[in-house]
Design a protein around this motif. Structure first.
Motif, PDB file in Angstrom:
ATOM      1  N   ASN A 131       0.821  -1.208   0.000  1.00 40.40           N
ATOM      2  CA  ASN A 131       0.000   0.000   0.000  1.00 40.40           C
ATOM      3  C   ASN A 131       0.856   1.260   0.000  1.00 40.40           C
ATOM      4  O   ASN A 131       0.550   2.231  -0.705  1.00 40.40           O
ATOM      5  N   VAL A 132       1.937   1.242   0.776  1.00 43.79           N
ATOM      6  CA  VAL A 132       2.848   2.386   0.770  1.00 43.79           C
ATOM      7  C   VAL A 132       3.485   2.534  -0.615  1.00 43.79           C
ATOM      8  O   VAL A 132       3.618   3.647  -1.144  1.00 43.79           O
ATOM      9  N   ALA A 133       3.897   1.405  -1.202  1.00 42.70           N
ATOM     10  CA  ALA A 133       4.512   1.449  -2.534  1.00 42.70           C
ATOM     11  C   ALA A 133       3.543   1.989  -3.571  1.00 42.70           C
ATOM     12  O   ALA A 133       3.922   2.785  -4.439  1.00 42.70           O
ATOM     13  N   LYS A 134       2.277   1.588  -3.481  1.00 40.66           N
ATOM     14  CA  LYS A 134       1.285   2.061  -4.454  1.00 40.66           C
ATOM     15  C   LYS A 134       1.122   3.573  -4.372  1.00 40.66           C
ATOM     16  O   LYS A 134       1.047   4.268  -5.397  1.00 40.66           O
ATOM     17  N   LEU A 135       1.093   4.095  -3.144  1.00 43.69           N
ATOM     18  CA  LEU A 135       0.979   5.544  -2.971  1.00 43.69           C
ATOM     19  C   LEU A 135       2.233   6.254  -3.469  1.00 43.69           C
ATOM     20  O   LEU A 135       2.165   7.271  -4.172  1.00 43.69           O
ATOM     21  N   ALA A 136       3.406   5.714  -3.088  1.00 46.64           N
ATOM     22  CA  ALA A 136       4.667   6.359  -3.461  1.00 46.64           C
ATOM     23  C   ALA A 136       4.873   6.339  -4.962  1.00 46.64           C
ATOM     24  O   ALA A 136       5.310   7.340  -5.558  1.00 46.64           O
ATOM     25  N   PHE A 137       4.565   5.211  -5.606  1.00 52.92           N
ATOM     26  CA  PHE A 137       4.782   5.097  -7.039  1.00 52.92           C
ATOM     27  C   PHE A 137       3.848   6.009  -7.839  1.00 52.92           C
ATOM     28  O   PHE A 137       4.045   6.224  -9.027  1.00 52.92           O
ATOM     29  N   GLY A 138       2.841   6.546  -7.163  1.00 54.64           N
ATOM     30  CA  GLY A 138       1.989   7.512  -7.819  1.00 54.64           C
ATOM     31  C   GLY A 138       2.631   8.873  -7.971  1.00 54.64           C
ATOM     32  O   GLY A 138       2.128   9.731  -8.701  1.00 54.64           O
ATOM     33  N   LEU A 139       3.748   9.089  -7.282  1.00 51.68           N
ATOM     34  CA  LEU A 139       4.472  10.353  -7.344  1.00 51.68           C
ATOM     35  C   LEU A 139       5.679  10.205  -8.259  1.00 51.68           C
ATOM     36  O   LEU A 139       6.507   9.311  -8.066  1.00 51.68           O
ATOM     37  N   ALA A 140       5.795  11.077  -9.245  1.00 48.50           N
ATOM     38  CA  ALA A 140       6.914  10.993 -10.187  1.00 48.50           C
ATOM     39  C   ALA A 140       8.247  11.123  -9.466  1.00 48.50           C
ATOM     40  O   ALA A 140       9.218  10.446  -9.806  1.00 48.50           O
ATOM     41  N   SER A 141       8.299  12.007  -8.464  1.00 44.54           N
ATOM     42  CA  SER A 141       9.560  12.212  -7.744  1.00 44.54           C
ATOM     43  C   SER A 141       9.979  10.959  -6.995  1.00 44.54           C
ATOM     44  O   SER A 141      11.167  10.636  -6.928  1.00 44.54           O
ATOM     45  N   ALA A 142       9.008  10.240  -6.433  1.00 44.00           N
ATOM     46  CA  ALA A 142       9.322   9.011  -5.699  1.00 44.00           C
ATOM     47  C   ALA A 142       9.799   7.922  -6.651  1.00 44.00           C
ATOM     48  O   ALA A 142      10.745   7.181  -6.343  1.00 44.00           O
ATOM     49  N   ARG A 143       9.148   7.819  -7.819  1.00 47.21           N
ATOM     50  CA  ARG A 143       9.580   6.813  -8.800  1.00 47.21           C
ATOM     51  C   ARG A 143      10.996   7.105  -9.266  1.00 47.21           C
ATOM     52  O   ARG A 143      11.831   6.198  -9.390  1.00 47.21           O
ATOM     53  N   ALA A 144      11.299   8.365  -9.540  1.00 48.06           N
ATOM     54  CA  ALA A 144      12.642   8.728  -9.997  1.00 48.06           C
ATOM     55  C   ALA A 144      13.680   8.476  -8.914  1.00 48.06           C
ATOM     56  O   ALA A 144      14.779   7.982  -9.203  1.00 48.06           O
ATOM     57  N   ALA A 145      13.347   8.809  -7.666  1.00 48.37           N
ATOM     58  CA  ALA A 145      14.294   8.603  -6.570  1.00 48.37           C
ATOM     59  C   ALA A 145      14.605   7.122  -6.384  1.00 48.37           C
ATOM     60  O   ALA A 145      15.759   6.738  -6.157  1.00 48.37           O
ATOM     61  N   MET A 146      13.578   6.277  -6.486  1.00 53.49           N
ATOM     62  CA  MET A 146      13.800   4.847  -6.336  1.00 53.49           C
ATOM     63  C   MET A 146      14.678   4.314  -7.468  1.00 53.49           C
ATOM     64  O   MET A 146      15.595   3.528  -7.250  1.00 53.49           O
ATOM     65  N   PHE A 147      14.372   4.764  -8.688  1.00 55.05           N
ATOM     66  CA  PHE A 147      15.176   4.304  -9.826  1.00 55.05           C
ATOM     67  C   PHE A 147      16.628   4.755  -9.686  1.00 55.05           C
ATOM     68  O   PHE A 147      17.557   3.982  -9.955  1.00 55.05           O
ATOM     69  N   ARG A 148      16.856   5.990  -9.273  1.00 54.91           N
ATOM     70  CA  ARG A 148      18.218   6.489  -9.094  1.00 54.91           C
ATOM     71  C   ARG A 148      18.987   5.634  -8.094  1.00 54.91           C
ATOM     72  O   ARG A 148      20.158   5.321  -8.302  1.00 54.91           O
ATOM     73  N   ALA A 149      18.313   5.272  -7.010  1.00 51.68           N
ATOM     74  CA  ALA A 149      18.987   4.494  -5.969  1.00 51.68           C
ATOM     75  C   ALA A 149      19.312   3.085  -6.446  1.00 51.68           C
ATOM     76  O   ALA A 149      20.445   2.608  -6.308  1.00 51.68           O
ATOM     77  N   ILE A 150      18.328   2.397  -7.018  1.00 50.61           N
ATOM     78  CA  ILE A 150      18.534   1.010  -7.426  1.00 50.61           C
ATOM     79  C   ILE A 150      19.501   0.918  -8.593  1.00 50.61           C
ATOM     80  O   ILE A 150      20.345   0.026  -8.650  1.00 50.61           O
ATOM     81  N   SER A 151      19.425   1.869  -9.526  1.00 48.49           N
ATOM     82  CA  SER A 151      20.274   1.822 -10.724  1.00 48.49           C
ATOM     83  C   SER A 151      21.697   2.279 -10.455  1.00 48.49           C
ATOM     84  O   SER A 151      22.548   2.206 -11.337  1.00 48.49           O
ATOM     85  N   GLN A 152      21.975   2.776  -9.245  1.00 47.01           N
ATOM     86  CA  GLN A 152      23.284   3.260  -8.802  1.00 47.01           C
ATOM     87  C   GLN A 152      23.716   4.564  -9.469  1.00 47.01           C
ATOM     88  O   GLN A 152      24.848   4.985  -9.294  1.00 47.01           O
ATOM     89  N   VAL A 153      22.814   5.240 -10.188  1.00 47.73           N
ATOM     90  CA  VAL A 153      23.191   6.541 -10.734  1.00 47.73           C
ATOM     91  C   VAL A 153      23.223   7.599  -9.638  1.00 47.73           C
ATOM     92  O   VAL A 153      23.742   8.703  -9.845  1.00 47.73           O
ATOM     93  N   ALA A 154      22.672   7.287  -8.465  1.00 44.47           N
ATOM     94  CA  ALA A 154      22.677   8.240  -7.356  1.00 44.47           C
ATOM     95  C   ALA A 154      23.965   8.182  -6.541  1.00 44.47           C
ATOM     96  O   ALA A 154      24.142   8.997  -5.628  1.00 44.47           O
ATOM     97  N   ILE A 155      24.871   7.260  -6.852  1.00 42.00           N
ATOM     98  CA  ILE A 155      26.125   7.179  -6.096  1.00 42.00           C
ATOM     99  C   ILE A 155      26.884   8.494  -6.223  1.00 42.00           C
ATOM    100  O   ILE A 155      27.098   9.004  -7.319  1.00 42.00           O
ATOM    101  N   SER A 156      27.289   9.032  -5.082  1.00 43.57           N
ATOM    102  CA  SER A 156      28.045  10.281  -5.066  1.00 43.57           C
ATOM    103  C   SER A 156      29.207  10.153  -4.100  1.00 43.57           C
ATOM    104  O   SER A 156      29.091   9.521  -3.045  1.00 43.57           O
ATOM    105  N   TYR A 157      30.317  10.752  -4.468  1.00 43.55           N
ATOM    106  CA  TYR A 157      31.497  10.815  -3.604  1.00 43.55           C
ATOM    107  C   TYR A 157      31.715  12.241  -3.101  1.00 43.55           C
ATOM    108  O   TYR A 157      32.838  12.643  -2.798  1.00 43.55           O
ATOM    109  N   SER A 158      30.628  13.015  -3.007  1.00 46.71           N
ATOM    110  CA  SER A 158      30.775  14.427  -2.646  1.00 46.71           C
ATOM    111  C   SER A 158      31.323  14.614  -1.238  1.00 46.71           C
ATOM    112  O   SER A 158      31.891  15.671  -0.936  1.00 46.71           O
ATOM    113  N   ASP A 159      31.163  13.612  -0.384  1.00 40.43           N
ATOM    114  CA  ASP A 159      31.726  13.690   0.971  1.00 40.43           C
ATOM    115  C   ASP A 159      33.126  13.097   1.043  1.00 40.43           C
ATOM    116  O   ASP A 159      33.718  13.042   2.120  1.00 40.43           O
TER     117      ASP A 159
END
Length: 504
Positions: free
Chosen positions: A368-396
């Motif tokens: 149910n939480v996933a269904k609600l979250a996946f309804g938001l474009a920002s949530a779908r993009a954030a999940m994809f970034r994390a799983i696809s590893q494009v969100a990896i950053s070495y800024s720290d």
């Protein structure tokens, strides 16, 4: 006595990618493996977008995608019904050239990499085992046992252990490998089905006691199944087979298995070493860290290790970098591995732990939480970034400095569509380069020309702004396509100070 720049111990995906990237940068490589050939079975199924972006650097991405099976939709099931659906075509194309999960079984993946090794004139020394190694300060002296049982002493400027969870290299260093083993018994099966109506989509199914992942691949109704085995079935059977595992989720999704090609059970682990580097010896991939199967991160993380380490070793071997580069390998990759183990551990425990509370969370709360979250474009993009590893950053980390727009030193270069192409084209050159979106200053043009650093100028547009880039800023890119230094007005002094610190 044979000599090489880098001795790689282990010819799995991590070691093979490391060898390819080093050889492409003019480094003399020797790669050995105690096995007689590449793996013939596998559990790793997914190549993520970030790995494909890195493969594009070597001109391999198109061939890998053609050999694999892109999956653009992930469905979540619970209690026999589909509860949520994420379609990466809705948003992923603005994030990466590869907006999908690529299903490509690890045995086929390894065979592809071995072919690339051969095409580039490298040889994998099979049935060759590392017995011991000594770091003498300026090189590593290693004793090997070859296929005929005879021993050989060789030297290398550096040695990398990519030899798996039972790593001989790690044990020789005396490094820890702390963590544990999950209680859940998992199974993996390659099956053929009566009718494949999934169109290549990935499916994740939960019920109160089991979870199941379904990866369709090929055009002949073939599927890879990864699931949990109920504890009562383990207790009842000394040697499990496919008939012993729960088929309720398969039936709920309309899957009828007609033929079993391969079946195996295993337990997953989560462990990490305390040192990715000791002197001239490094660890990469499963030799340094192992994870739960949640998110299909393990193999992709090992490949990320290889690419991160390769350009740093190449810089030092070629006299274009100092020890600060080598030190940064542990800082950058250990931090990511630590975070990954924590997040995949949480996800895997939620998916596999027994008990009424976890069963309720899996079958009612999460869908149910996933269904609600996946309804938001920002949530779908954030999940994809994390799983696809494009969100990896070495800024720290130690190699990231400066910020221009919302892009900081250490971040992955944002992907931008341009007329007739994209801004990732120049990344095929495994070298330092500068990107400017807008107009570079005359001082920046002169600085790049004087130092033989390629300067790539792109027309400013809405896509650049949407990606978080700043107009007329200078982005100094590392050879692994991460931003090293970001300078808002394109001033050359910070860029020069950055390279000087690294001995580049």
């Amino acid at each position: 006595m044979k000599q090489s720049d880098v001795l790689i111990v282990g010819a799995g995906p991590t070691g093979l990618v490391l060898a390819l990237w080093l050889q492409a940068q003019g480094v003399g490589v020797r790669i050995i493996d105690k096995a007689g050939g590449p793996g013939t079975t596998s559990r790793a199924m997914v190549i993520h977008a970030r790995t494909l972006e890195l493969y594009r650097q070597m001109g391999m991405a198109d061939a890998v995608v053609a050999a694999g099976h892109p999956s653009r939709v992930v469905n979540m099931w619970a209690r026999g019904k589909r509860r949520a659906r994420i379609d990466m075509r809705d948003f992923g194309g603005d994030i990466t050239p590869y907006p999908y999960l690529l299903i490509f079984p690890q045995d086929q993946h390894e065979a592809f990499l071995c072919d690339q090794i051969a095409r580039r004139g490298l040889t994998i020394e099979r049935n060759t085992e590392l017995l011991e190694a000594e770091d003498t300060g300026d090189q590593v002296t290693a004793t090997l046992r070859g296929p005929d049982g005879t021993t050989e002493v060789c030297t290398a400027r550096f040695m990398v252990g990519a030899d798996g969870a039972a790593s001989t290299v790690r044990k020789g260093l005396g490094g820890s490998f702390d963590g544990g083993t999950y209680q859940a018994l998992l199974y993996v099966a390659d099956v053929e089905v009566a009718q494949d109506t999934f169109n290549g989509n990935v499916h994740l199914s939960f019920d109160e006691t089991d979870f199941l992942l379904v990866f369709p691949y090929g055009t002949e109704g073939k599927m890879r199944l990864v699931g949990s085995v109920r504890s009562e079935r383990v207790a009842q059977s000394g040697e499990l087979n496919f008939e012993d595992v729960g088929h309720e989720s398969l039936h709920a999704m309309g899957i009828t298995v007609t033929h079993l090609n391969w079946f195996s059970t295993y337990k997953s682990h989560h462990r990490m070493t305390d040192r990715f580097r000791q002197g001239n010896i490094f660890l990469a991939g499963d030799a340094a860290h192992i994870h739960s199967p949640a998110g299909g991160q393990g193999m992709n993380t090992g490949i990320g290790d290889a690419v991160n380490l390769a350009w740093k070793l190449a810089a030092v071997v070629n006299g274009r970098g100092n020890q600060a580069l080598l030190d940064s390998y542990h800082d950058e990759r250990a931090a990511f591995a630590r975070t990954l183990i924590r997040t995949t551990d949480q996800a895997f425990n939620l998916a596999s732990r027994k008990g009424s509370l976890f069963g309720f969370m899996r079958t009612y709360v999460v869908p149910n939480v996933a269904k609600l979250a996946f309804g938001l474009a920002s949530a779908r993009a954030a999940m994809f970034r994390a799983i696809s590893q494009v969100a990896i950053s070495y800024s720290d980390g130690p190699l990231g400095t400066g910020t221009a727009g919302s892009v900081s030193g250490g971040d992955r270069l944002p992907f931008v569509h341009l007329d007739g192409g994209d801004n990732y084209g120049p990344l095929a050159d495994i070298t330092w380069q500068v990107h400017v979106y807008g107009q570079p200053s005359g001082a920046l043009r002169s600085w790049c020309a004087d130092r033989d650093i390629p300067l790539h100028v792109f027309a400013w547009g809405k896509g650049c702004e949407a990606a978080g880039l700043m107009r007329d800023a200078a982005y100094l890119l590392r050879p692994d396509t991460y931003v090293g230094c970001a300078v808002p007005k394109g001033d050359v002094e910070p860029l020069q100070a950055y390279l000087t610190h690294l001995g580049v």
